[in-house]
Design a protein around this motif. Structure first.
Motif, PDB file in Angstrom:
ATOM      1  N   ALA A  76       0.824  -1.212   0.000  1.00  0.00           N
ATOM      2  CA  ALA A  76       0.000   0.000   0.000  1.00  0.00           C
ATOM      3  C   ALA A  76       0.858   1.261   0.000  1.00  0.00           C
ATOM      4  O   ALA A  76       0.569   2.225  -0.725  1.00  0.00           O
ATOM      5  CB  ALA A  76      -0.935  -0.007   1.211  1.00  0.00           C
ATOM      6  N   ARG A  77       1.917   1.269   0.804  1.00  0.00           N
ATOM      7  CA  ARG A  77       2.782   2.451   0.854  1.00  0.00           C
ATOM      8  C   ARG A  77       3.489   2.659  -0.487  1.00  0.00           C
ATOM      9  O   ARG A  77       3.620   3.791  -0.965  1.00  0.00           O
ATOM     10  CB  ARG A  77       3.796   2.297   1.982  1.00  0.00           C
ATOM     11  CG  ARG A  77       3.181   2.339   3.389  1.00  0.00           C
ATOM     12  CD  ARG A  77       4.250   2.223   4.457  1.00  0.00           C
ATOM     13  NE  ARG A  77       3.694   2.302   5.799  1.00  0.00           N
ATOM     14  CZ  ARG A  77       3.844   1.357   6.723  1.00  0.00           C
ATOM     15  NH1 ARG A  77       4.547   0.263   6.449  1.00  0.00           N
ATOM     16  NH2 ARG A  77       3.317   1.494   7.925  1.00  0.00           N
ATOM     17  N   ARG A  78       3.957   1.584  -1.091  1.00  0.00           N
ATOM     18  CA  ARG A  78       4.641   1.701  -2.369  1.00  0.00           C
ATOM     19  C   ARG A  78       3.673   2.092  -3.487  1.00  0.00           C
ATOM     20  O   ARG A  78       4.037   2.864  -4.393  1.00  0.00           O
ATOM     21  CB  ARG A  78       5.369   0.387  -2.681  1.00  0.00           C
ATOM     22  CG  ARG A  78       6.536   0.144  -1.727  1.00  0.00           C
ATOM     23  CD  ARG A  78       7.089  -1.259  -1.776  1.00  0.00           C
ATOM     24  NE  ARG A  78       7.917  -1.525  -2.951  1.00  0.00           N
ATOM     25  CZ  ARG A  78       8.789  -2.520  -3.020  1.00  0.00           C
ATOM     26  NH1 ARG A  78       8.948  -3.345  -1.977  1.00  0.00           N
ATOM     27  NH2 ARG A  78       9.512  -2.707  -4.110  1.00  0.00           N
ATOM     28  N   ALA A  79       2.462   1.584  -3.427  1.00  0.00           N
ATOM     29  CA  ALA A  79       1.463   1.967  -4.430  1.00  0.00           C
ATOM     30  C   ALA A  79       1.115   3.441  -4.318  1.00  0.00           C
ATOM     31  O   ALA A  79       0.915   4.129  -5.326  1.00  0.00           O
ATOM     32  CB  ALA A  79       0.209   1.113  -4.273  1.00  0.00           C
ATOM     33  N   GLU A  80       1.049   3.942  -3.091  1.00  0.00           N
ATOM     34  CA  GLU A  80       0.749   5.363  -2.904  1.00  0.00           C
ATOM     35  C   GLU A  80       1.909   6.228  -3.397  1.00  0.00           C
ATOM     36  O   GLU A  80       1.690   7.323  -3.932  1.00  0.00           O
ATOM     37  CB  GLU A  80       0.465   5.657  -1.435  1.00  0.00           C
ATOM     38  CG  GLU A  80       0.108   7.117  -1.190  1.00  0.00           C
ATOM     39  CD  GLU A  80      -0.560   7.348   0.145  1.00  0.00           C
ATOM     40  OE1 GLU A  80      -1.781   7.609   0.167  1.00  0.00           O
ATOM     41  OE2 GLU A  80       0.136   7.277   1.178  1.00  0.00           O
ATOM     42  N   ALA A  81       3.138   5.763  -3.231  1.00  0.00           N
ATOM     43  CA  ALA A  81       4.286   6.522  -3.719  1.00  0.00           C
ATOM     44  C   ALA A  81       4.334   6.551  -5.235  1.00  0.00           C
ATOM     45  O   ALA A  81       4.867   7.486  -5.834  1.00  0.00           O
ATOM     46  CB  ALA A  81       5.581   5.926  -3.161  1.00  0.00           C
ATOM     47  N   ALA A  82       3.770   5.526  -5.864  1.00  0.00           N
ATOM     48  CA  ALA A  82       3.633   5.506  -7.322  1.00  0.00           C
ATOM     49  C   ALA A  82       2.342   6.254  -7.682  1.00  0.00           C
ATOM     50  O   ALA A  82       1.603   6.677  -6.804  1.00  0.00           O
ATOM     51  CB  ALA A  82       3.590   4.065  -7.819  1.00  0.00           C
TER      52      ALA A  82
END
Length: 293
Positions: free
Chosen positions: A19-25
């Motif tokens: 989730a954190r990586r998806a939000e950063a993308a």
């Protein structure tokens, strides 16, 4: 371009990282499926956890099997998640068809469609802030979004189209090729207009994906096969897994061409590096090589 990311269920402990990586993308949404008699994490509890770990990205059930849930409790859970996430929650709803899920809850699988229609009337009533009945008062908290969180219906039968027009905010179509999805989208729009709804329904398309070396793809196919077995169409679904950047780009473009507001890439590899691989695929023109695994 609105592209969301379906979260894998093979390694629930990794979902915070996902989730954190998806939000950063640039992904717009993270979504999570629902089963009962399976090893997947419970979607509402999981999305509530992910809501606290993120601030921008939307959170979606894709789809929650609402007939398996107690209606009044579901209304409270969904309103709470909508409130605490700052109105970032989308309640994707479906009925499923696996008998074991219904046996586990004591709900008659034969009446699941009728039960869902009754549930939607109750959910909308509760989210309006009105008392439940003459003997039972309002069930709060009030959702952040007036009238309740956004509701999408998933499925392929005529009743789904009518539910979107009567109760929903949009439609979620999964694993249909663009030509067939185009027909579903147009049916939803026609039913929406016939019901006298203003504006237009949100239209989402979902495809199953995984990227990487053959070992990664094999694991994704195993996860997909395990989830769909023992359905007759299991191997058809597995064969439909998109595993190249060209396939994924073409699918996103094709669904956008028929009017999809968002394309959901449902990933079946539990490797968190999938986030950046898929982001590179749909948001950039570059072709970075896969790292050795």
């Amino acid at each position: 371009m609105s592209v969301g990311l379906g979260l894998p269920i093979g390694d629930p402990a990794q979902l915070l990282s996902w989730a954190r990586r998806a939000e950063a993308a640039p992904f717009t949404t993270v979504a999570l499926l629902d089963r009962l008699v399976f090893g997947n994490p419970e979607p509402l509890i999981t999305l509530a956890t992910l809501a606290g770990a993120t601030s921008r990205i939307r959170l979606q059930t894709e789809v929650l099997l609402a007939p398996l849930h107690r209606t009044t409790l579901l209304a409270k859970q969904a309103a709470t998640l909508d409130l605490l996430s700052g109105s970032r929650f989308t309640l994707g709803i479906g009925i499923g068809g696996r008998v074991d899920d219904y046996l586990a809850t004591g709900v008659d699988v034969r009446t699941r469609g009728r039960r869902l229609d009754e549930q939607m009337a109750t959910l909308r009533h509760i989210w309006s802030g009105e008392p439940l009945s003459e003997d039972v008062g309002p069930i709060g908290p009030a959702p952040a979004r007036p009238g309740g969180p956004e509701v999408l219906f998933g499925g392929f039968v005529p009743a789904v189209v009518e539910r979107v027009a009567r109760w929903g905010d949009g439609f979620l179509g999964a694993a249909l090729p663009p030509r067939q999805m185009d027909g579903m989208f147009r049916q939803v729009e026609t039913a929406w207009s016939r019901a006298g709804r203003t504006g237009r329904p949100r239209l989402l398309a979902q495809v199953n994906v995984a990227l990487g070396p053959e070992a990664t793809l094999d694991r994704a196919r195993q996860e997909l096969r395990a989830y769909y077995q023992p359905a007759d169409h299991t191997e058809h679904v597995v064969k439909g897994l998109l595993t190249t950047r060209a396939q994924i780009r073409e699918a996103v473009a094709a669904y956008r061409a028929i009017g999809a507001d968002e394309v959901m890439l449902y990933c079946w590899s539990p490797d968190p590096d999938q986030v950046e691989r898929l982001a590179d695929t749909v948001f950039t023109a570059e072709e970075p090589p896969f790292a050795a695994e």
